[in-house]
Design a protein around this motif. Structure first.
Motif, short mmCIF file in Angstrom:
data_model
loop_
_atom_site.label_atom_id
_atom_site.label_comp_id
_atom_site.label_asym_id
_atom_site.label_seq_id
_atom_site.Cartn_x
_atom_site.Cartn_y
_atom_site.Cartn_z
N GLY A 273 0.81 -1.21 0.00
CA GLY A 273 0.00 0.00 0.00
C GLY A 273 0.84 1.26 0.00
N ASN A 307 -2.83 4.38 -7.43
CA ASN A 307 -3.37 3.52 -6.39
C ASN A 307 -3.31 4.19 -5.01
OD1 ASN A 307 -3.98 1.47 -8.15
ND2 ASN A 307 -2.09 0.33 -7.81
N SER A 311 -6.41 5.07 -2.48
CA SER A 311 -6.39 4.61 -1.08
C SER A 311 -6.66 5.75 -0.11
CB SER A 311 -5.03 3.97 -0.78
OG SER A 311 -4.90 3.67 0.59
N HIS A 317 -9.07 -0.08 -4.92
CA HIS A 317 -7.88 -0.07 -5.75
C HIS A 317 -7.16 -1.39 -5.60
CE1 HIS A 317 -6.53 1.05 -1.74
NE2 HIS A 317 -5.33 0.60 -2.08
#
Length: 853
Positions: A273, A307, A311, A317
């Motif tokens: 992430g 992405n 987020s 995503h």
């Protein structure tokens, strides 16, 4: 009473880094509505707002910082983003959640590191000043430009992608360029040994020195040049400046000093992430290390930015799972492509290779052990295969029965991969991660315009390499849904160029006004249809382009019968048929160039180009040239440019036919022929091919029995080899076939379509074209020959026509009511001649003009 609604308190989001990835992150945040939740600040070290580093080398070709900028000047303020340009972040105070700059502190709730990378310079003794330049930012390029002033030779340390870009920059500055690479081949990461060898041969043919397996041990003062590079093997190379492009390193200094986890080989450690070991801090782009890997291309950085933005606003995503590092490049004018496992390192993989030592072209296809999937490829010399191979690799498309056919020359059985064969997951634009499915969604939503599609998806707005594939997929999807693909020339004519050509021929139409009134809409036409129709009329009837009826149809070059240059002046290119010229004519060219102070250069097509003429000077210059026997060279037109030749059997001990005589015959026959695109010929006197006939629209090579005819080749952005069309032809048959070929091309090609692209689009390929031209399968032979003869019979030099007519001369004035020169045109002296002043040199104008007086 109205209830009080407290305003939503925004969190502060700081982005450190205003490069391409940092800027893309801001755009993604804007598009996904993040500005409703965050007050965004961006800090950038450079004075300029984010600019396009992919096309950085174009800065030496005339582009400035503004034209390279990735957004309008008011983009950030318009969207409420606070931009802090030319302001470095000196420290990240994680405990206080603040960033520290020379101007103070700013608190953050979330922080994104997009600091990119920096160029690695090996610790070599003596590397300082002009022997320690780098190629990374606009300021770096300005420093290189200053160092190149008065220099003769430049060296780039590093033979990778950026190193070759830097070498190209040095050549554009007029320096003799050399590349020094530690590895045994160029672009060692992307290319295998054979690919590196092909690239080396092509680059050396361009005059760039390549020195492989060289380690620089020290840099000392030189004897003939400013510096001498001493290599570990005892060899040395002297130079006036040295540019280091020996790789990049993640710019992770801030992260290290803030105590963030950094990978062993550099780069801020991130999870799927993009989060660092501090939950409030994220990292994207070249400064980030994901699973021990740093991605040095812009496309993975864009994927990270997209992405992460999703987020931050809670949108769905995909977790980051790495990136495809395939690349398609043009380095020093040479096509280079690398896909997937280019080195065939996968266990059990098998390779197919195509090697052409004559042109130094190389293609390698790597397939899986079971022979069912493409897992890698290398291309040097021709990237036209790249899109197809990439789609096979990315989408696991089943290979044809003979995988080698995917890399064979066009016309030798190579299969084509249609848009219908691509799955919806196929990535069309890797820069902005646009899939075929996304294109389909746009079509389903009612998008029927390619420009609108690009605006909505950003596809083909990055490096631009996917433009052709995007158009193919878009038009296929429209047709699949029953939407008629509009192939109208423009809003004024609901016809293709081919249809308009047929109408003009059949109805004998000789003016734009008549064609518009009978078959068009509106009263004036536009910049698309007017030049196209002007070309058609000239192709059919060979009316002088200077006639009043045709002048309004032309672009600037055709209107003034000269190529406009970057500073508003024009170039003079007289015809020098076959490259043959008498001493008397050479003297005249020198006298004219000296009289009008024109920059003089011999072109690749064996002509002499005179640059720097102002508009009002053109008639006087041409009057002198025509009096000496010269004709217009049509360098400004979509027409025959040159017929290049070697000296042939007249002088050369290898020559078997009179190539100069044939070149003169062909150039005299087809000069002035207007066509959909420019046309170039060449005639070689033997198979040694000194005239490079196999890279021309029409190439002729002598044999013991006559001539071999090649067609539909070209250089330029997408080089293509011409194809062998006929063998051992006598003079009359050769000319007959060329007559038919050219008129059939003029008759059926699309607007601005080169012969190579036209040939590739013909159903039936080369065999069909041979059947039409040689066997006269359509019964058009006599008609095509007759139409060509009409063009030949009506030829006249357009400049001779213009200077004999006072009315036509009236348009050659910079100002309608003023005889003075254009005050905005300035020059500086370089290598004994004048050249245009560049934007970065405007401060030199007073000095340069004083020196010229």
């Amino acid at each position: 009473m109205n209830a009080f609604v407290a305003p939503i308190k925004k969190e502060t989001l700081i982005i450190i880094g205003n490069g391409m990835v940092g800027h893309d992150c801001i755009e993604q945040l804007v598009e996904q509505g993040a500005l409703a939740h965050y007050q965004v600040h961006v800090f950038g070290e450079e004075r300029q707002r984010a600019y396009d580093r992919v096309h950085l080398s174009e800065y030496f070709g005339g582009r400035d910082a503004e034209s390279l900028a990735l957004c309008a000047a008011d983009y950030y303020s318009e969207h409420g983003v606070q931009a802090h340009l030319h302001e470095s972040v000196l420290e990240i105070d994680r405990e206080q959640q603040q960033v520290v700059t020379a101007n103070g502190r700013l608190a953050y709730d979330k922080l994104i590191l997009a600091t990119g990378s920096y160029p690695f310079v090996p610790p070599i003794p003596g590397a300082e000043g002009n022997s320690r330049l780098v190629y990374r930012t606009l300021d770096d390029l300005d420093a290189i430009r200053v160092a190149a002033s008065g220099a003769r030779r430049g060296v780039v340390v590093g033979g990778g992608l950026l190193g070759l870009e830097a070498a190209n920059a040095l050549t554009s500055l007029g320096l003799e360029a050399h590349v020094v690479e530690f590895a045994p081949r160029l672009m060692p990461v992307q290319l295998d040994d054979d690919g590196g060898a092909a690239l080396k041969a092509r680059i050396e043919a361009l005059g760039v020195g390549v020195h492989l397996s060289r380690a620089t041990s020290e840099i000392v003062a030189g004897d003939d040049y400013a510096y001498r590079m001493n290599f570990a093997d005892g060899e040395s190379l002297e130079t006036d400046l040295i540019v280091f492009s020996a790789g990049i390193r993640p710019q992770d200094t801030l992260a290290r000093s803030a105590g963030l986890a950094v990978a062993e080989r550099g780069g801020v450690v991130i999870d799927d992430g993009f989060c660092t070991n501090d939950p409030a801090i994220f990292a994207i782009g070249e400064c980030a290390s994901w699973q021990g890997r740093v991605f040095g291309l812009v496309a993975p950085g864009y994927s990270m930015a997209r992405n992460l933005a999703a987020s931050l606003v809670g949108r769905p995503h995909e977790a980051f799972s790495g990136a495809d590092m395939s690349t398609k490049l043009k380095l020093l004018g040479v096509d280079v492509g690398s896909i997937g496992d280019a080195h065939g390192a996968t266990e059990g993989s098998r390779s197919y290779r195509y090697i052409d030592d004559v042109t130094n072209s190389y293609r390698r296809l790597v397939v899986s052990a079971d022979g069912k999937r493409v897992i890698g490829a290398v291309l040097v010399g021709d990237n036209s295969y790249y899109d197809t191979l990439l789609q096979y690799a990315l989408n696991g498309i089943k290979l044809p029965a003979d995988p080698a056919s995917l890399i064979l020359p066009v016309g030798e059985g190579a299969p084509t991969l249609g848009a219908d064969a691509l799955p919806d997951t196929a990535t069309i634009c890797s820069c902005h991660n646009v899939s075929k499915g996304a294109v389909c969604c746009q079509v389903d939503a009612g998008c029927t315009d390619l420009g609108e599609l690009k605006a909505n998806t950003k596809a083909a707005t990055g490096c631009g390499g996917c433009a052709a594939l995007l158009k193919q997929v878009f038009e296929h999807e429209l047709s699949a849904r029953g939407v008629e693909v509009d192939k109208s020339l423009c809003e004024h004519f609901a016809h293709t160029r081919q249809e308009l050509y047929g109408i003009v021929r059949v109805e004998g139409i000789e003016s734009f006004e008549e064609l518009l009134s009978k078959h068009g809409r509106g009263h004036h036409g536009c910049d698309i249809c007017k030049p196209a129709v002007g070309s058609i009329l000239a192709s059919c009837w060979n009316q002088p382009i200077t006639d009043p009826g045709l002048i309004p149809l032309q672009d600037t070059n055709d209107t003034f019968m000269a190529n406009m240059q970057k500073n508003g002046t024009y170039s003079i290119v007289p015809r020098i048929a076959g490259g043959e010229i008498t001493p008397e004519k050479l003297i005249v060219l020198g006298q004219v160039a000296k009289k009008y102070d024109l920059y003089t250069k011999i072109t690749g097509g064996q002509r002499i180009d005179l640059f720097g003429a102002e508009l009002h000077e053109l008639p006087d210059i041409w009057a002198e040239l025509i009096e000496a026997g010269f004709e217009t060279g049509h360098a400004y037109g979509k027409s025959l440019r040159t017929v290049k030749s070697c000296v042939g059997s007249t002088w050369c001990r290898y020559g078997v036919q009179d190539s100069v005589g044939m070149a003169l015959t062909l150039e005299d026959r087809y000069k002035g022929l207007r066509s959909p695109h420019k046309i170039k010929f060449a005639v070689s006197g033997c198979t040694r091919e000194c005239a490079e006939a196999q890279s021309k629209d029409v190439g002729v090579i002598a044999t013991e029995k006559g001539w071999n005819l090649y067609v539909a080749g070209n250089g330029g952005m997408r080089p293509r080899h011409a194809e062998l069309f006929g063998t051992d032809l006598d003079d009359a048959t050769l000319i007959k076939y060329i007559d038919r070929f050219l008129m059939f091309y003029v008759r059926t090609a699309d607007r601005l379509q080169r012969t190579s692209v036209w040939r590739e689009s013909l159903e039936g390929g080369l065999e069909y074209l041979q059947d039409v031209i040689i066997n006269d399968s359509l019964g058009l032979g006599a008609e095509l020959e007759s139409q060509m003869q009409l063009v030949i019979d009506r030829y006249e030099c357009e400049w001779a026509n213009a200077i004999s007519d006072p009315e036509k001369l009236k348009r050659f004035r910079t100002f309608v009511n003023d005889e003075r020169n254009d005050p905005d045109i300035h020059f500086v002296r370089e290598r004994g001649q004048r050249r245009p002043v560049k934007a970065s040199e405007l401060h030199l104008i007073p000095v340069a003009e004083e020196a010229a007086q």
